[in-house]
Enzyme design. Structure first.
Site, mmCIF file in Angstrom:
data_model
loop_
_atom_site.group_PDB
_atom_site.id
_atom_site.type_symbol
_atom_site.label_atom_id
_atom_site.label_comp_id
_atom_site.label_asym_id
_atom_site.label_seq_id
_atom_site.Cartn_x
_atom_site.Cartn_y
_atom_site.Cartn_z
ATOM 1 N N HIS A 93 0.858 -1.193 0.000
ATOM 2 C CA HIS A 93 0.000 0.000 0.000
ATOM 3 C C HIS A 93 0.896 1.246 0.000
ATOM 4 O O HIS A 93 1.984 1.230 0.590
ATOM 5 C CB HIS A 93 -0.892 -0.016 1.242
ATOM 6 N N GLU A 165 -3.909 1.930 -7.227
ATOM 7 C CA GLU A 165 -4.271 3.005 -6.307
ATOM 8 C C GLU A 165 -3.374 4.216 -6.566
ATOM 9 O O GLU A 165 -2.280 4.319 -5.984
ATOM 10 C CB GLU A 165 -4.084 2.552 -4.855
HETATM 11 P P1 PGA Z 1 -9.550 6.023 0.433
HETATM 12 O O1 PGA Z 1 -8.341 4.998 0.718
HETATM 13 O O2 PGA Z 1 -10.697 5.225 -0.105
HETATM 14 O O3 PGA Z 1 -9.832 6.648 1.759
HETATM 15 O O4 PGA Z 1 -9.034 6.996 -0.571
HETATM 16 C C1 PGA Z 1 -8.046 3.963 -0.168
HETATM 17 C C2 PGA Z 1 -6.811 3.241 0.280
HETATM 18 O O5 PGA Z 1 -5.892 3.882 0.792
HETATM 19 O O6 PGA Z 1 -6.713 1.987 0.147
#
Ligand code: PGA
Length: 256
Positions: A93, A165
């Site tokens: 992440h 992401e």
């Molecule tokens: P968010 O986070 O939906 O609050 O943007 C997503 C993540 O960090 O996995």
């Protein structure tokens, strides 16, 4: 392919709060065959929640773990300790990469350790705002994908999940922006192209790709309709029961 709705609770909820929230979630979520609903609470809550969860309805994910099984690694929890407790683990992440300085080499070892311990790894990749501004998105995606998968054998490659992401879209990022479906479509396509190049087209088609970054009930439908997107990784909205269940309902409607 199943649709994945993964809630990343990050560093929120005491064990008691997590248990109450899970209880409410289990009550609210019917048993959808084609939806894989996953919650990723803090490590300390995983064991008690694993006794509470109804695995027909939902699964648990760890947010992180260490690649060595045991030894002098103060403060770590190993994948082998999580074996049987969780079905998934989020790996790489952006908060792990940028706050805790995890690099592709470490992430690759974690991917291999997860698979070795029968835990499905969710490999997170994504460019920062400045990398995108400098036109480096494709290079970053390629490097993080190939780097992160470098210790996974060809036999195991179809056991992984990839989550795109973009760091600039994650709600905790300062001045986070919402990604457009076109931006997501472009990178999702690129991820499959890289996977096809390295592992062949069949593998590339079979690996689930999730999107994460400011997913809300208002954009979840549009994001799930992006070609090649097989699910969502949700932070902030997964902490609010009505929003998370709304996204699950949307997924059911869109992907049914
Ligand atoms: P968010 O986070 O939906 O609050 O943007 C997503 C993540 O960090 O996995």
């Amino acid at each position: 392919m199943k649709t994945y709705i993964v809630g990343n609770w990050k560093l929120n909820f005491t064990v008691g709060e997590a248990s109450i929230y899970l209880h409410k979630l289990l009550k609210a979520v019917p048993n959808y065959r084609d939806l894989e609903i996953v919650a990723a609470p803090s490590t300390i809550a995983l064991q008690p929640l694993s006794l509470q969860i109804d695995r027909h309805k939902m699964k648990l994910a760890a947010q992180n773990a260490f690649y060595r099984d045991y030894g002098a690694f103060t403060g770590e929890t190993s994948f082998s300790q999580l074996r049987g407790v969780v079905d998934y683990c989020i790996i790489g992440h952006s908060e792990r990469r940028y706050i805790f300085r995890e690099d592709d080499k470490m992430i690759a070892k974690k991917m291999a350790a997860a698979i070795r311990n029968k835990i499905t790894p969710i490999l997170c990749i994504g460019e920062t705002e400045s990398e995108r501004a400098f036109g480096e998105t494709a290079d970053v995606i390629r490097d993080q994908l190939i780097g992160g998968l470098s210790e996974v054998s060809d036999d195991d490659i179809e056991k992984v999940i990839v989550a795109y992401e973009p760091v600039w879209a994650i709600s905790s990022t300062k001045a986070a922006k919402m990604a457009t479906p076109d931006e997501i479509a472009e990178v999702t396509k690129l991820i499959r192209e890289v996977l096809a190049e390295v592992y062949g087209t069949k593998v590339a088609e079979n690996i689930p790709i999730l999107f994460g970054g400011s997913v809300k009930p208002t954009n979840a439908g549009a994001y799930l309709m992006v070609p090649g997107v097989n699910g969502l990784l949700i932070g902030g909205s997964s902490l609010i029961l009505s929003e998370f269940t709304d996204i699950i309902e949307t997924a059911k409607r869109v992907k049914a």
